[in-house]
Design an enzyme around this catalytic site. Structure first.
Site, PDB file in Angstrom:
ATOM      1  N   TYR A 198       0.773  -1.105  -0.017  1.00  0.00           N
ATOM      2  CA  TYR A 198      -0.095  -0.067  -0.043  1.00  0.00           C
ATOM      3  C   TYR A 198       0.965   1.330   0.074  1.00  0.00           C
ATOM      4  O   TYR A 198       0.726   2.121  -0.577  1.00  0.00           O
ATOM      5  CB  TYR A 198      -0.780  -0.082   1.357  1.00  0.00           C
ATOM      6  CG  TYR A 198      -2.019   1.144   1.272  1.00  0.00           C
ATOM      7  CD1 TYR A 198      -3.314   0.652   0.714  1.00  0.00           C
ATOM      8  CD2 TYR A 198      -1.738   2.200   1.530  1.00  0.00           C
ATOM      9  CE1 TYR A 198      -4.333   1.561   0.663  1.00  0.00           C
ATOM     10  CE2 TYR A 198      -2.672   3.349   1.485  1.00  0.00           C
ATOM     11  CZ  TYR A 198      -3.955   2.959   0.998  1.00  0.00           C
ATOM     12  OH  TYR A 198      -5.088   3.930   1.078  1.00  0.00           O
ATOM     13  N   HIS A 220     -19.833  13.623 -26.768  1.00  0.00           N
ATOM     14  CA  HIS A 220     -19.716  12.706 -27.778  1.00  0.00           C
ATOM     15  C   HIS A 220     -19.504  11.454 -27.380  1.00  0.00           C
ATOM     16  O   HIS A 220     -19.909  10.301 -28.198  1.00  0.00           O
ATOM     17  CB  HIS A 220     -18.195  13.103 -28.405  1.00  0.00           C
ATOM     18  CG  HIS A 220     -16.977  12.940 -27.468  1.00  0.00           C
ATOM     19  ND1 HIS A 220     -16.872  13.879 -26.536  1.00  0.00           N
ATOM     20  CD2 HIS A 220     -16.007  12.148 -27.274  1.00  0.00           C
ATOM     21  CE1 HIS A 220     -15.692  13.128 -25.676  1.00  0.00           C
ATOM     22  NE2 HIS A 220     -14.991  12.427 -26.579  1.00  0.00           N
ATOM     23  N   LYS A 228      -0.521   6.950 -23.287  1.00  0.00           N
ATOM     24  CA  LYS A 228      -0.078   7.138 -24.724  1.00  0.00           C
ATOM     25  C   LYS A 228       1.645   6.775 -24.637  1.00  0.00           C
ATOM     26  O   LYS A 228       1.903   5.915 -24.750  1.00  0.00           O
ATOM     27  CB  LYS A 228      -0.273   8.834 -24.929  1.00  0.00           C
ATOM     28  CG  LYS A 228      -1.709   8.769 -25.416  1.00  0.00           C
ATOM     29  CD  LYS A 228      -2.549   9.208 -24.288  1.00  0.00           C
ATOM     30  CE  LYS A 228      -4.053   9.641 -24.643  1.00  0.00           C
ATOM     31  NZ  LYS A 228      -4.899   9.630 -23.427  1.00  0.00           N
ATOM     32  N   ASP A 261       0.573  19.378 -20.904  1.00  0.00           N
ATOM     33  CA  ASP A 261      -0.056  18.331 -20.975  1.00  0.00           C
ATOM     34  C   ASP A 261       0.899  17.431 -21.600  1.00  0.00           C
ATOM     35  O   ASP A 261       0.872  17.570 -22.990  1.00  0.00           O
ATOM     36  CB  ASP A 261      -1.430  18.562 -21.525  1.00  0.00           C
ATOM     37  CG  ASP A 261      -2.191  17.340 -22.001  1.00  0.00           C
ATOM     38  OD1 ASP A 261      -1.584  16.302 -21.781  1.00  0.00           O
ATOM     39  OD2 ASP A 261      -3.424  17.658 -22.264  1.00  0.00           O
ATOM     40  N   PHE A 321      -7.197  19.630 -24.702  1.00  0.00           N
ATOM     41  CA  PHE A 321      -7.927  18.408 -25.080  1.00  0.00           C
ATOM     42  C   PHE A 321      -9.088  18.297 -24.450  1.00  0.00           C
ATOM     43  O   PHE A 321      -9.310  19.315 -23.287  1.00  0.00           O
ATOM     44  CB  PHE A 321      -6.997  17.112 -24.584  1.00  0.00           C
ATOM     45  CG  PHE A 321      -7.622  15.843 -25.048  1.00  0.00           C
ATOM     46  CD1 PHE A 321      -7.797  15.746 -26.231  1.00  0.00           C
ATOM     47  CD2 PHE A 321      -8.105  15.091 -23.837  1.00  0.00           C
ATOM     48  CE1 PHE A 321      -8.439  14.412 -26.440  1.00  0.00           C
ATOM     49  CE2 PHE A 321      -8.689  13.793 -24.294  1.00  0.00           C
ATOM     50  CZ  PHE A 321      -8.954  13.518 -25.495  1.00  0.00           C
ATOM     51  N   ASP A 322     -10.280  17.764 -24.883  1.00  0.00           N
ATOM     52  CA  ASP A 322     -11.480  17.768 -24.277  1.00  0.00           C
ATOM     53  C   ASP A 322     -11.554  17.571 -22.771  1.00  0.00           C
ATOM     54  O   ASP A 322     -12.422  18.221 -21.983  1.00  0.00           O
ATOM     55  CB  ASP A 322     -12.623  16.982 -24.951  1.00  0.00           C
ATOM     56  CG  ASP A 322     -12.121  15.837 -25.180  1.00  0.00           C
ATOM     57  OD1 ASP A 322     -10.951  15.272 -25.039  1.00  0.00           O
ATOM     58  OD2 ASP A 322     -13.036  14.591 -25.335  1.00  0.00           O
ATOM     59  N   ALA A 332       0.844  14.109 -22.712  1.00  0.00           N
ATOM     60  CA  ALA A 332       0.452  12.801 -22.859  1.00  0.00           C
ATOM     61  C   ALA A 332       1.597  12.149 -24.105  1.00  0.00           C
ATOM     62  O   ALA A 332       1.861  10.824 -24.029  1.00  0.00           O
ATOM     63  CB  ALA A 332      -0.784  12.712 -23.359  1.00  0.00           C
TER      64      ALA A 332
HETATM   65  N1  F0G Z   1      -4.447  15.135 -22.641  1.00  0.00           N
HETATM   66  C1  F0G Z   1      -4.314  14.881 -23.850  1.00  0.00           C
HETATM   67  C2  F0G Z   1      -3.554  15.537 -24.878  1.00  0.00           C
HETATM   68  C3  F0G Z   1      -5.075  13.599 -24.090  1.00  0.00           C
HETATM   69  O1  F0G Z   1      -4.913  13.312 -25.565  1.00  0.00           O
HETATM   70  C4  F0G Z   1      -5.809  12.936 -23.421  1.00  0.00           C
HETATM   71  C5  F0G Z   1      -6.422  11.518 -23.861  1.00  0.00           C
HETATM   72  C6  F0G Z   1      -5.873  13.219 -22.013  1.00  0.00           C
HETATM   73  C7  F0G Z   1      -5.187  14.505 -21.754  1.00  0.00           C
HETATM   74  C8  F0G Z   1      -6.716  12.700 -20.982  1.00  0.00           C
HETATM   75  O2  F0G Z   1      -5.876  11.525 -20.773  1.00  0.00           O
HETATM   76  O3  F0G Z   1      -7.564   9.398 -21.173  1.00  0.00           O
HETATM   77  O4  F0G Z   1      -5.650   9.303 -19.528  1.00  0.00           O
HETATM   78  O5  F0G Z   1      -7.691  10.178 -19.053  1.00  0.00           O
HETATM   79  N2  F0G Z   1      -6.690  11.290 -25.026  1.00  0.00           N
HETATM   80  C9  F0G Z   1      -7.352  10.142 -25.653  1.00  0.00           C
HETATM   81  C10 F0G Z   1      -7.581  10.340 -26.927  1.00  0.00           C
HETATM   82  C11 F0G Z   1      -8.584   9.626 -24.694  1.00  0.00           C
HETATM   83  O6  F0G Z   1      -8.012   9.400 -27.583  1.00  0.00           O
HETATM   84  O7  F0G Z   1      -6.926  11.148 -27.472  1.00  0.00           O
HETATM   85  P1  F0G Z   1      -6.603   9.965 -20.213  1.00  0.00           P
END
Ligand code: F0G
Length: 458
Positions: A72, A450, A258, A215, A124-125, A217
């Site tokens: 843990y 979406h 990613k 960000d 990102f969304d 990723a």
């Molecule tokens: N930032 C970016 C640039 C992303 O592309 C994503 C996720 C996230 C943050 C959020 O990360 O999914 O681990 O919570 N992108 C995926 C996509 C969902 O299909 O592009 P997450």
């Protein structure tokens, strides 16, 4: 004769995928209310919905799973990951989370308040969602070149410094908790940000006393583009480039799904002790204790190895050049795609592909559905459906671009799959004149619609 390119790995395990007929797919997509997220994966032949958590782990990563420490507190897997994150990013403090949006949730809980402004490059969304959920505003400062899919600018993820400074000048410093720089910029088409632009944004942020967070990723793919495209970086290693980029910021959120080369995971890394302390409280509340944050020990171990592998040139070359292989096939067929090709995906330009479908009828969604019906290929709409409604007026937001994204999972499909996708798209493109009507939404969630929206064919 010069030897052709070949992947720097061989395949040790295979997973069967199912073929289906157009008739079956027509029925299935109707039953799924024309939302590709509603399809079970056995109804998809080639799944390019996302490159997130869908890649193949290496034998070294699987080996690490076996020595995962599930304690843990203070597990050796956590310590291994913490050390790797420090080695690769240079940031001093580290908090694991279960995925990228969880890292956003934790960090933004500490930093973002109602009425705040968070500038960035096409957030990102989920990032935008976490900002708007807190009744703050995300302001897009991406360079204009990003919105022209045929403009060959090498760094279309870059921030327009004038747009950013205008935001800084028109709001008090207290209202801007940080700037978020997304590398590569997914919403702009997987487009990279240059070191020069990162440096310039960083300097402007310092001048106005505003922190800069990444960000990150797809930070490794971003570093690959820098090595290939930015003068002065051709002889630097990916790890050196990534570390330099991170050195211009105050911290990062990461979706490890990613460039962490794992199926699930995320983290926050940063330098400010005070912010770390605040984030720690939210991490414990939302994610778990600070040495696992929603991740299994074995998964943290696999992530440590994954981060190392993802920042190796040979891996990145096979990764990014496979995307370019698909992109070039499509260009040769005349299919309108965003160029230069992105790092993780090919983006089809639906405004050019099916201009006769009215925007109010979600032309990119219509194109994504057609690609599924014709080829059993599942992409995703990155257009008006994804853009959601304006939180105040509740009107549809029409983004500059209507795209369909074909995101390629890492180390998962072969170039034969890419050929198959390209030919399916050529066939659709050849009959594009027939596409005149799209879809209407009959049910939608108030935010991030979406994923669950239901559509009706018009
Ligand atoms: N930032 C970016 C640039 C992303 O592309 C994503 C996720 C996230 C943050 C959020 O990360 O999914 O681990 O919570 N992108 C995926 C996509 C969902 O299909 O592009 P997450």
């Amino acid at each position: 004769m010069e030897l052709p390119y070949a992947e720097p790995y061989k395949i040790k395990m295979v997973e069967h995928i199912k073929r289906s007929t157009q008739e079956q797919r027509l029925k299935w997509i109707q039953e799924a209310d024309y939302n590709l997220f509603n399809l079970s994966s056995d109804k998809v032949f080639i799944d390019v919905l996302t490159d997130s958590g869908t890649g193949a782990m290496s034998d070294k990563q699987w080996a690490e799973m076996m020595v995962g420490d599930e304690s843990y507190a203070g597990s050796s897997s956590f310590l291994k990951l913490k050390e790797t994150v420090h080695k690769i990013t240079g940031f001093n403090y580290f908090l694991p989370t279960h995925q990228g949006r969880a890292a956003e949730n934790v960090l933004f809980s500490a930093l973002v308040k109602e009425g705040d402004i968070v500038p960035g490059n096409s957030h990102f969304d989920t990032t935008k969602g976490h900002i708007e959920f807190r009744k703050a505003k995300a302001v897009d400062c991406t360079i204009d070149e990003a919105f022209d899919t045929s403009n060959m600018h090498p760094f279309k993820g870059n921030v327009d410094l004038n747009k950013l400074e205008t935001v800084f000048k028109s709001h008090p410093k207290e209202k801007i908790p940080f700037v978020v720089l997304t590398i590569t910029c997914n919403s702009a088409g997987g487009q990279p940000v240059s070191v020069q632009n990162t440096k310039d944004v960083s300097a402007l942020c310092k001048k106005y006393g505003i922190p800069l967070y990444f960000d990150a990723a797809r930070f490794a793919e971003n570093a690959y583009f820098i090595k290939k495209r930015e003068p002065g970086y051709e002889n630097k290693s990916i790890k050196e480039i990534a570390k330099e980029v991170f050195s211009y910021g105050d911290g990062m959120t990461m979706s490890s799904k990613k460039d962490g080369l794992v199926n699930m995971g995320g983290f926050i890394a940063l330098n400010n002790e005070e912010v770390f302390k605040q984030a720690t409280v939210f991490n414990i509340m939302f994610e778990g204790f600070i040495t696992y944050g929603g991740m299994n020990g074995r998964d943290m171990g696999a992530l440590a190895v994954g981060l190392d592998e993802a920042t190796e040139f040979n891996y990145l070359e096979s990764r990014v050049e496979q995307i370019a292989f698909l992109g070039q096939k499509l260009v040769d067929f005349g299919v309108p795609v965003q160029q230069p090709f992105g790092g993780h995906a090919i983006f089809l330009d639906a405004n050019k592909f099916v201009p006769k479908i009215p925007r109010e009828e979600y032309r990119a969604q219509a194109l994504a559905i057609e690609i599924y019906i014709v080829g059993g290929i599942r992409g995703v709409e990155i257009g008006t459906v994804l853009a959601d409604r304006d939180p105040v007026t509740r009107e549809n937001r029409y983004p500059e671009l209507e795209l369909v994204r074909l995101a390629i999972p890492r180390r998962t499909y072969t170039n034969n799959h890419m050929e198959y996708i390209a030919v399916a798209l050529k066939n659709i493109y050849d009959t594009r004149e027939e596409a005149k009507s799209g879809y209407m939404i009959v049910d939608e969630a108030p935010i991030m619609r979406h994923f669950t929206a239901k559509f009706k064919k018009l």
